[in-house]
Scaffold this active site. Structure first.
Site, short mmCIF file in Angstrom:
data_model
loop_
_atom_site.label_atom_id
_atom_site.label_comp_id
_atom_site.label_asym_id
_atom_site.label_seq_id
_atom_site.Cartn_x
_atom_site.Cartn_y
_atom_site.Cartn_z
N GLU A 199 74.38 68.15 -56.81
CA GLU A 199 74.48 69.32 -57.67
C GLU A 199 73.13 70.00 -57.70
O GLU A 199 72.10 69.36 -57.50
CB GLU A 199 74.80 68.91 -59.12
CG GLU A 199 76.26 68.70 -59.41
CD GLU A 199 76.49 68.14 -60.81
OE1 GLU A 199 75.55 68.07 -61.62
OE2 GLU A 199 77.64 67.77 -61.09
N ARG A 290 87.25 59.28 -74.07
CA ARG A 290 87.19 58.22 -75.09
C ARG A 290 86.47 58.76 -76.33
O ARG A 290 85.98 59.87 -76.33
CB ARG A 290 86.39 57.05 -74.53
CG ARG A 290 85.02 57.54 -74.04
CD ARG A 290 84.05 56.45 -73.76
NE ARG A 290 82.92 56.94 -73.00
CZ ARG A 290 81.84 57.53 -73.50
NH1 ARG A 290 81.75 57.73 -74.81
NH2 ARG A 290 80.86 57.93 -72.73
N ARG A 336 70.33 57.32 -83.25
CA ARG A 336 70.78 56.01 -82.74
C ARG A 336 69.61 55.04 -82.91
O ARG A 336 68.56 55.23 -82.28
CB ARG A 336 71.13 56.09 -81.27
CG ARG A 336 72.25 57.07 -80.97
CD ARG A 336 72.63 56.96 -79.50
NE ARG A 336 73.61 57.96 -79.14
CZ ARG A 336 74.36 57.90 -78.05
NH1 ARG A 336 74.23 56.89 -77.20
NH2 ARG A 336 75.24 58.85 -77.78
P1 ADP Z 1 76.63 60.05 -66.78
O1 ADP Z 1 78.10 60.06 -66.53
O2 ADP Z 1 75.92 58.97 -66.02
O3 ADP Z 1 76.27 60.10 -68.24
P2 ADP Z 1 76.22 62.93 -66.53
O4 ADP Z 1 76.73 63.70 -65.39
O5 ADP Z 1 76.96 63.07 -67.82
O6 ADP Z 1 76.09 61.40 -66.11
O7 ADP Z 1 74.69 63.31 -66.78
C1 ADP Z 1 73.89 62.64 -67.73
C2 ADP Z 1 72.62 63.40 -67.99
O8 ADP Z 1 71.88 63.59 -66.74
C3 ADP Z 1 72.81 64.80 -68.52
O9 ADP Z 1 72.94 64.81 -69.93
C4 ADP Z 1 71.53 65.47 -68.06
O10 ADP Z 1 70.46 65.07 -68.90
C5 ADP Z 1 71.27 64.85 -66.69
N1 ADP Z 1 71.88 65.67 -65.60
C6 ADP Z 1 73.06 65.45 -64.99
N2 ADP Z 1 73.33 66.39 -64.05
C7 ADP Z 1 72.29 67.26 -64.08
C8 ADP Z 1 71.97 68.48 -63.35
N3 ADP Z 1 72.77 68.99 -62.42
N4 ADP Z 1 70.79 69.10 -63.65
C9 ADP Z 1 69.97 68.59 -64.60
N5 ADP Z 1 70.20 67.47 -65.29
C10 ADP Z 1 71.35 66.80 -65.06
#
Ligand code: ADP
Length: 445
Positions: A199, A290, A336
């Site tokens: 991404e 969830r 938390r």
């Molecule tokens: P997980 O399922 O492991 O929690 P996420 O896709 O929800 O992964 O991403 C978790 C965190 O990682 C996000 O809250 C953000 O801080 C960072 N992150 C994820 N994708 C991006 C991106 N494309 N650009 C910048 N930060 C990202």
């Protein structure tokens, strides 16, 4: 209504579910590992079943032991809480195959959203804005090609990722090979698949998520947003609602976009759509199928008991209200609190010699801790959630200062001093922070 619910979890979330069940007149069955025999969720439940040794893989992740416990105790439904088996589609399927209700969405919906690439596709098809990205990457060459197309910096993510694992950033072409190889290796070690994709990496976004509730008849509402930008190692530390970064119009727009996407997907149960928000634009990240750790701040401003709603929906009830019936009042913030050294973040389990939880107007503490309790070293280090609410953000903040000061957790180190530090910073007070703010602050010290 269900007569008896088995709670397939431990810690504060097991208590949270137990409390909702009791208020609904439902009996509860706790399951526990050998290390958790004295845990509060075991003490409070109507019945308790030991499902295996301390290690999670032998107990809280042991699908057949949990289902056997449900059958033996005659439970009609299983609530998985969060973490452990809560987003395990195979488990949800096994539960249903045994004639027991899984309190959550359909297994197929969990499966789809657990695959970040499939979730992206579903998001695009249902009108959600996504971050520019690639399909699955088969080779380093593939990764290089896509990085040029998308433009650096990029983030390589595990298709089956979760918990902030399996993500690596590359700022230029020299970093791409390492990022690709490391993300793949981490994915292989932690998840069922080592497939990765890419991404565009946003450099100063906020993490904003929308809570939704959907019944099995196609009725969907959203319960507003939560700003979860205060993070360390991609894990949330403090969350608040409403987000200080959104204006009324942006709030209404993203809420409706999320609500209508969930309606199109045909999802049912509680769920959360996570977005990154940068320069006034939202980008869909993923959907969590969830209950979330931070759900209480939404409960504080809407008055809706999200766990109760999950249980009602699983039992076939209609929501019984529409979006127009949902009202938002005031602000809420959650900290938390972890059993960790606040300067090194090393886990610090051990015996609690003294425990005093703060109280008073606008304070909620969700925790399994009691005086004399020995925190086992085998599980997540979060031991308490402090949720404060107030008419304004300023009132909530003042209350949070007061509550953190009043909190007594002796015998172990906790992250309370970290929370005090964060909420005293001018940027935090002004609501001016993004997902990197906390790590920058920690580096500065
Ligand atoms: P997980 O399922 O492991 O929690 P996420 O896709 O929800 O992964 O991403 C978790 C965190 O990682 C996000 O809250 C953000 O801080 C960072 N992150 C994820 N994708 C991006 C991106 N494309 N650009 C910048 N930060 C990202």
């Amino acid at each position: 209504m269900f007569e008896k619910v088995l709670i397939a979890n431990r810690g504060e979330v097991a208590l949270r579910i137990h409390r909702a069940c009791r208020e609904m007149g439902i009996k509860t069955v706790a399951v526990h590992s050998e290390a958790d025999a004295n845990a509060m969720h075991v003490r409070l439940a109507d019945e308790a079943v030991c499902i295996g040794p301390a290690r999670s893989t032998d107990s809280y992740l042991n699908k057949s032991a949990i289902i056997s416990a449900a059958i033996i105790t005659g439970a009609d439904a299983i609530h998985p809480g969060f973490g452990f088996l809560s987003e395990n589609a195979d488990f949800a399927e096994m539960v249903e195959e045994h004639g027991i209700t899984f309190i959550g969405p359909k297994p197929e919906q969990i499966r789809m959203m657990g695959d970040k690439l499939r979730a992206r596709e579903a998001a695009i098809n249902s009108g959600l804005p996504v971050i520019p990205g690639s399909p699955a990457l088969a080779t380093v060459e593939d990764a290089k090609k896509w990085a040029l197309e998308i433009g650096y910096p990029v983030i390589i993510k595990a298709k089956a990722g979760g918990g902030g694992k399996g993500m690596k950033v590359a700022f230029n072409e020299t970093e791409i090979e390492t990022a690709y190889t490391m993300a793949r290796a981490e994915a292989k070690a932690s998840f069922t698949s080592d497939e990765v994709y890419m991404e565009k990496y946003l450099q100063k976004p906020r993490h904003i998520e929308i809570q939704v509730l959907a019944d099995t008849y196609g009725n969907v509402v959203h319960l507003g947003e939560r700003d979860c930008s205060i993070q360390r190692k991609n894990q949330k530390v403090i969350e608040e609602t409403p987000s200080p970064a959104l204006n009324q119009q942006q709030r209404a727009e993203i809420g409706e976009i999320a609500r209508s996407a969930v309606e199109k997907i045909g999802y049912s149960s509680a769920g959360t759509l996570e977005f990154l928000f940068e320069d006034g634009k939202f980008y869909f990240l993923e959907m969590n199928t969830r209950l979330q750790v931070e759900h209480p701040i939404t409960e504080a401003v809407t008055g809706i008991d999200i766990v109760r709603e999950q249980i009602r929906i699983a039992n076939g009830a209609k929501l019984g209200y529409t979006q127009d019936d949902i009202t938002f009042s005031g602000c809420a913030i959650e900290c938390r609190i972890n059993a960790e050294d606040p300067s090194t973040f090393a886990p610090n389990p051990g015996k609690i010699t003294e425990w005093h939880a703060p109280g008073g107007l606008g304070i909620r503490v969700d925790s399994e801790i009691y005086s004399g309790y020995k925190i086992p070293p085998f599980y997540d280090s979060m031991i308490a959630k402090l949720i404060v609410s107030g008419k304004t953000r300023n009132t909530a903040l003042m209350r949070l200062h007061r509550a953190l000061e009043e909190f007594v957790i002796d015998g172990i180190k906790t992250t309370i001093p970290l929370h005090q530090k964060i909420i005293s910073r001018p940027d935090y007070i002004d609501g001016m922070y993004n997902i990197h703010w906390l790590e920058d602050l920690l580096e500065k010290k």
